[in-house]
Each structure stands twice: as structure tokens, then as C-alpha cells.
Design an enzyme around this catalytic site. Structure first.
Site, PDB file in Angstrom:
ATOM      1  N   LYS A  75      12.191  10.984  -3.304  1.00  0.00           N
ATOM      2  CA  LYS A  75      12.453  10.634  -1.897  1.00  0.00           C
ATOM      3  C   LYS A  75      13.108   9.255  -1.791  1.00  0.00           C
ATOM      4  O   LYS A  75      14.098   9.088  -1.082  1.00  0.00           O
ATOM      5  CB  LYS A  75      11.142  10.644  -1.083  1.00  0.00           C
ATOM      6  CG  LYS A  75      10.418  11.979  -1.082  1.00  0.00           C
ATOM      7  CD  LYS A  75       9.201  11.979  -0.170  1.00  0.00           C
ATOM      8  CE  LYS A  75       8.096  11.038  -0.571  1.00  0.00           C
ATOM      9  NZ  LYS A  75       7.367  11.427  -1.808  1.00  0.00           N
ATOM     10  N   ARG A  81       2.221  11.864   6.507  1.00  0.00           N
ATOM     11  CA  ARG A  81       1.500  12.473   5.391  1.00  0.00           C
ATOM     12  C   ARG A  81       0.312  13.305   5.865  1.00  0.00           C
ATOM     13  O   ARG A  81      -0.364  13.924   5.039  1.00  0.00           O
ATOM     14  CB  ARG A  81       0.989  11.382   4.453  1.00  0.00           C
ATOM     15  CG  ARG A  81       1.900  11.068   3.258  1.00  0.00           C
ATOM     16  CD  ARG A  81       1.277   9.888   2.542  1.00  0.00           C
ATOM     17  NE  ARG A  81       1.597   9.774   1.148  1.00  0.00           N
ATOM     18  CZ  ARG A  81       2.566   8.983   0.667  1.00  0.00           C
ATOM     19  NH1 ARG A  81       3.336   8.309   1.480  1.00  0.00           N
ATOM     20  NH2 ARG A  81       2.746   8.874  -0.629  1.00  0.00           N
ATOM     21  N   ARG A  92       8.065   6.301 -14.819  1.00  0.00           N
ATOM     22  CA  ARG A  92       8.109   5.226 -13.816  1.00  0.00           C
ATOM     23  C   ARG A  92       7.013   4.192 -14.089  1.00  0.00           C
ATOM     24  O   ARG A  92       7.230   2.991 -13.933  1.00  0.00           O
ATOM     25  CB  ARG A  92       7.931   5.844 -12.420  1.00  0.00           C
ATOM     26  CG  ARG A  92       8.251   4.902 -11.286  1.00  0.00           C
ATOM     27  CD  ARG A  92       8.414   5.637  -9.983  1.00  0.00           C
ATOM     28  NE  ARG A  92       7.146   5.918  -9.345  1.00  0.00           N
ATOM     29  CZ  ARG A  92       7.029   6.517  -8.149  1.00  0.00           C
ATOM     30  NH1 ARG A  92       8.114   6.915  -7.502  1.00  0.00           N
ATOM     31  NH2 ARG A  92       5.855   6.735  -7.622  1.00  0.00           N
ATOM     32  N   ARG A 148       3.823   0.258 -11.744  1.00  0.00           N
ATOM     33  CA  ARG A 148       3.225   0.355 -10.404  1.00  0.00           C
ATOM     34  C   ARG A 148       1.771   0.813 -10.564  1.00  0.00           C
ATOM     35  O   ARG A 148       1.536   1.847 -11.198  1.00  0.00           O
ATOM     36  CB  ARG A 148       4.048   1.355  -9.588  1.00  0.00           C
ATOM     37  CG  ARG A 148       3.807   1.261  -8.105  1.00  0.00           C
ATOM     38  CD  ARG A 148       4.771   2.165  -7.384  1.00  0.00           C
ATOM     39  NE  ARG A 148       4.022   3.100  -6.568  1.00  0.00           N
ATOM     40  CZ  ARG A 148       4.578   3.968  -5.739  1.00  0.00           C
ATOM     41  NH1 ARG A 148       5.881   4.026  -5.612  1.00  0.00           N
ATOM     42  NH2 ARG A 148       3.826   4.773  -5.028  1.00  0.00           N
ATOM     43  N   ARG A 205      -3.304  11.156  -5.947  1.00  0.00           N
ATOM     44  CA  ARG A 205      -2.176  11.219  -4.991  1.00  0.00           C
ATOM     45  C   ARG A 205      -1.683  12.651  -4.834  1.00  0.00           C
ATOM     46  O   ARG A 205      -1.358  13.100  -3.723  1.00  0.00           O
ATOM     47  CB  ARG A 205      -1.047  10.292  -5.450  1.00  0.00           C
ATOM     48  CG  ARG A 205      -1.416   8.829  -5.302  1.00  0.00           C
ATOM     49  CD  ARG A 205      -0.524   7.935  -6.124  1.00  0.00           C
ATOM     50  NE  ARG A 205       0.859   7.938  -5.665  1.00  0.00           N
ATOM     51  CZ  ARG A 205       1.888   7.552  -6.410  1.00  0.00           C
ATOM     52  NH1 ARG A 205       1.694   7.157  -7.657  1.00  0.00           N
ATOM     53  NH2 ARG A 205       3.095   7.562  -5.914  1.00  0.00           N
TER      54      ARG A 205
HETATM   55  P1  AMP Z   1       4.467   5.973  -1.567  1.00  0.00           P
HETATM   56  O1  AMP Z   1       5.218   4.740  -1.946  1.00  0.00           O
HETATM   57  O2  AMP Z   1       5.057   6.695  -0.407  1.00  0.00           O
HETATM   58  O3  AMP Z   1       4.233   6.889  -2.766  1.00  0.00           O
HETATM   59  O4  AMP Z   1       3.027   5.503  -1.074  1.00  0.00           O
HETATM   60  C1  AMP Z   1       2.158   4.783  -1.957  1.00  0.00           C
HETATM   61  C2  AMP Z   1       0.750   4.784  -1.386  1.00  0.00           C
HETATM   62  O5  AMP Z   1       0.745   4.136  -0.100  1.00  0.00           O
HETATM   63  C3  AMP Z   1       0.137   6.142  -1.121  1.00  0.00           C
HETATM   64  O6  AMP Z   1      -0.455   6.716  -2.290  1.00  0.00           O
HETATM   65  C4  AMP Z   1      -0.913   5.795  -0.057  1.00  0.00           C
HETATM   66  O7  AMP Z   1      -2.022   5.134  -0.645  1.00  0.00           O
HETATM   67  C5  AMP Z   1      -0.164   4.775   0.778  1.00  0.00           C
HETATM   68  N1  AMP Z   1       0.632   5.426   1.846  1.00  0.00           N
HETATM   69  C6  AMP Z   1       1.983   5.353   2.005  1.00  0.00           C
HETATM   70  N2  AMP Z   1       2.384   6.034   3.081  1.00  0.00           N
HETATM   71  C7  AMP Z   1       1.255   6.572   3.617  1.00  0.00           C
HETATM   72  C8  AMP Z   1       1.009   7.412   4.730  1.00  0.00           C
HETATM   73  N3  AMP Z   1       2.024   7.856   5.509  1.00  0.00           N
HETATM   74  N4  AMP Z   1      -0.284   7.767   4.997  1.00  0.00           N
HETATM   75  C9  AMP Z   1      -1.293   7.317   4.247  1.00  0.00           C
HETATM   76  N5  AMP Z   1      -1.132   6.544   3.161  1.00  0.00           N
HETATM   77  C10 AMP Z   1       0.133   6.167   2.839  1.00  0.00           C
END
Ligand code: AMP
Length: 189
Positions: free
Chosen positions: A13, A88, A127, A133, A144
Site C-alpha cells: 500500500k 481498519r 523489510r 521496524r 497484525r
Molecule cells: P501500518 O503502518 O499501516 O502498517 O500501521 C502500523 C500500526 O499502526 C498498526 O499495526 C496499528 O498498530 C497502528 N495503526 C495504523 N493505522 C491504524 C488504524 N487505522 N486503526 C488502528 N490501528 C492502526
């Protein structure tokens, strides 16, 4: 045009969002990036979400909805929003629809990047080695993926019912995925 890039962690994404920003003057709204920035700045919000994110769990809906709400005004005069990693949950999707409606906007298209779990694991391992990360470690990644399957995957039906869902093969090369997204956006325009 406002679109959602939808898919599990590691689906590509962020990579595709960055290309759309460059080519179309769109604005990437990544709640993950916003949360990581708040952790880096040691803000109250950052301190509140750091452990949750490290474990790979979802942060509360009101937190991410608030982050997005604060950024909607930035869309004026741009090519539109790319929602990346948001919504989400069903509650987030409904809140987004309400917020956009109040701002005289709407979601035009939801691009679902389909990638199988084995490929995701390989990508995330790569990654983790490259960027370190914290939530890309195998245990958090499993959490996740579970959160995605339990809370996020049901949104496919929500957007399908709105007639906005476009499916793209996220297993293909980056350029081929990009071409498929362009075709889907042309069809939605
Ligand atoms: P991402 O970078 O989108 O993979 O998000 C990394 C982490 O941020 C996720 O595993 C969640 O812990 C938190 N996070 C990001 N976006 C959301 C969301 N829309 N709802 C809930 N948690 C989020």
C-alpha cells in the site's frame, strides 16, 4: 478523487501510495506514518500508542479517526486523498464516510491489493532486516495479520455493497500493480 488502498500489512500500500502522490498530486494519509511520527516526537499520543503498535495490535478507533479528521482540510486544492492503512474497522469506515460527507467529499474507489499470506511473511521478513521496524518482527506481524483478518477484512463486504471495490493482484511486479491501479482508477473516474 479520493481512494482507499486496502490490503494486509506488507501488501504494498505504501509503495503504491507514494507513486500516486508523485504522479497525481494526491495526498497520502497513512495513519501508521502519523502514529510513528507521534512516537518519534515523544508526544502524549506517541507514548500512549507505542506499546500497542509494537505488539501489532490496533490502536483505538477514536485516536485514528481524530488523526484523519485533523488532516481533511489539507485536501483542498489537491488531487485528493489516498487513505493508506485507514480504515481498519467497520467503525472507522463509517466515521470516514460521515467525515467526508460533512466535508462535501466521498470515497470514489477502494483498491484492494490481494497478496497471499506466505508472500506477505517473506516481504515482511525482508523489510524487518532492512528497516528494523519494531512491529515487523515475526510475533507482532502474526498479531497484525490476525487483526487484519478479524477486524479489517470484513470491510471488503462494506465497500462491495457500495459498489466501490476494485481488486488488484498485489503479487505482481510493482510496475504491473501500478498499471492495474491506474486502470481501476480510470474505470472509477
Ligand atoms: P501500518 O503502518 O499501516 O502498517 O500501521 C502500523 C500500526 O499502526 C498498526 O499495526 C496499528 O498498530 C497502528 N495503526 C495504523 N493505522 C491504524 C488504524 N487505522 N486503526 C488502528 N490501528 C492502526
Amino acid at each position: 478523487m479520493n481512494l482507499i488502498l486496502f490490503g494486509p500489512p506488507g501488501a504494498g500500500k505504501g509503495t503504491q501510495a507514494k507513486r500516486l502522490v508523485e504522479n497525481r498530486g494526491m495526498v497520502q494519509l497513512s495513519t501508521g506514518d502519523m502514529l510513528r511520527a507521534s512516537i518519534a516526537s515523544r508526544s502524549d499520543l506517541g507514548l500512549r500508542v507505542e506499546g500497542i503498535m509494537k505488539r501489532g495490535e490496533l490502536v483505538p478507533d477514536d485516536v485514528v479517526v481524530g488523526l484523519i479528521k485533523d488532516r481533511l482540510a489539507d485536501l483542498d486544492g489537491t488531487g485528493g486523498a489516498i487513505f493508506d492503512g485507514f480504515p481498519r474497522t467497520l467503525a472507522q469506515a463509517e466515521a470516514l464516510d460521515h467525515m467526508l460527507k460533512a466535508a462535501g467529499r466521498r470515497i470514489d474507489s477502494v483498491i484492494r491489493l490481494k497478496v497471499d499470506d506466505a508472500a506477505l511473511l517473506t516481504r515482511i521478513e525482508g523489510r524487518f532486516k532492512e528497516f528494523n521496524r519494531p512491529d515487523d518482527n515475526p510475533k507482532s506481524f502474526k498479531t497484525r495479520l490476525m487483526a487484519y483478518n478479524r477486524d479489517t477484512a470484513p470491510l471488503v463486504a462494506y465497500y462491495e455493497a457500495q459498489g466501490k471495490l476494485c481488486e488488484v493482484d498485489g503479487m505482481a511486479e510493482i510496475a504491473a500493480v501500478a498499471a492495474d491501479i491506474d486502470a481501476a482508477l480510470l474505470a472509477a473516474a
